[in-house]
Scaffold this motif. Sequence first.
Motif, PDB file in Angstrom:
ATOM      1  N   ARG A  18      -7.274  65.930  17.586  1.00 29.71           N
ATOM      2  CA  ARG A  18      -6.638  64.710  17.077  1.00 29.71           C
ATOM      3  C   ARG A  18      -5.531  65.055  16.085  1.00 29.71           C
ATOM      4  NH1 ARG A  18     -10.863  59.761  16.384  1.00 29.71           N
ATOM      5  NH2 ARG A  18     -11.607  59.822  18.513  1.00 29.71           N
ATOM      6  N   LEU A  19      -4.567  64.144  15.993  1.00 26.58           N
ATOM      7  CA  LEU A  19      -3.514  64.317  15.003  1.00 26.58           C
ATOM      8  C   LEU A  19      -3.023  62.955  14.541  1.00 26.58           C
ATOM      9  CD1 LEU A  19      -0.412  63.911  16.433  1.00 26.58           C
ATOM     10  CD2 LEU A  19      -1.197  65.980  17.548  1.00 26.58           C
ATOM     11  N   GLY A  20      -2.407  62.940  13.376  1.00 27.98           N
ATOM     12  CA  GLY A  20      -1.849  61.725  12.795  1.00 27.98           C
ATOM     13  C   GLY A  20      -0.344  61.818  12.728  1.00 27.98           C
ATOM     14  N   ILE A  21       0.311  60.735  13.106  1.00 28.07           N
ATOM     15  CA  ILE A  21       1.773  60.675  13.085  1.00 28.07           C
ATOM     16  C   ILE A  21       2.206  59.590  12.107  1.00 28.07           C
ATOM     17  CG2 ILE A  21       3.850  60.182  14.433  1.00 28.07           C
ATOM     18  CD1 ILE A  21       2.261  61.209  16.901  1.00 28.07           C
ATOM     19  N   LEU A  22       3.075  59.938  11.182  1.00 23.14           N
ATOM     20  CA  LEU A  22       3.668  58.988  10.253  1.00 23.14           C
ATOM     21  C   LEU A  22       5.017  58.590  10.819  1.00 23.14           C
ATOM     22  CD1 LEU A  22       3.657  57.553   7.461  1.00 23.14           C
ATOM     23  CD2 LEU A  22       4.801  59.601   6.574  1.00 23.14           C
ATOM     24  N   PHE A  23       5.216  57.290  11.079  1.00 27.87           N
ATOM     25  CA  PHE A  23       6.479  56.827  11.631  1.00 27.87           C
ATOM     26  C   PHE A  23       7.589  56.931  10.602  1.00 27.87           C
ATOM     27  CE2 PHE A  23       3.561  53.703  13.968  1.00 27.87           C
ATOM     28  CZ  PHE A  23       3.461  54.510  15.082  1.00 27.87           C
ATOM     29  N   ASP A  24       8.797  57.224  11.073  1.00 28.30           N
ATOM     30  CA  ASP A  24       9.975  57.128  10.208  1.00 28.30           C
ATOM     31  C   ASP A  24      10.129  55.663   9.841  1.00 28.30           C
ATOM     32  OD1 ASP A  24      10.410  59.811  10.610  1.00 28.30           O
ATOM     33  OD2 ASP A  24      12.067  59.541  12.020  1.00 28.30           O
ATOM     34  N   MET A  25      10.373  55.391   8.587  1.00 29.64           N
ATOM     35  CA  MET A  25      10.494  54.012   8.132  1.00 29.64           C
ATOM     36  C   MET A  25      11.952  53.579   8.216  1.00 29.64           C
ATOM     37  SD  MET A  25       7.384  53.482   7.895  1.00 29.64           S
ATOM     38  CE  MET A  25       7.641  51.741   7.736  1.00 29.64           C
TER      39      MET A  25
END
Length: 97
Positions: free
Chosen positions: A73-80
């Motif tokens: 699993r991995l987490g992605i932070l969206f560009d704001m």
Amino acid sequence: MDQRSATRHDARMFIKIRNGTYDQGAMVVDISRTGMGVEMHDTRNMRIGDRVEVHSEKLGFLNGQIRWVRGNRLGILFDMNSNNAAKIAGFFKYYHR
């Protein structure tokens, strides 16, 4: 809003993640307005801090950064930015109930 305090919603949808020239399918586990958690068969080429492009039929193309990797699993932070924000808002309005 602090990205860790963003409300997460269960979601199951197929996506493709592009990390440079590496392309792999993945399944979204949860999504919020600031990022998503995904499950993949192979995360060996995914590193914390890598820039990624997420391709989805329901979300379109989103840019972000890998924030964490744990097992498959991995987490992605969206560009704001306004483009990503509009696509995510549209997803919650039309697809996610």
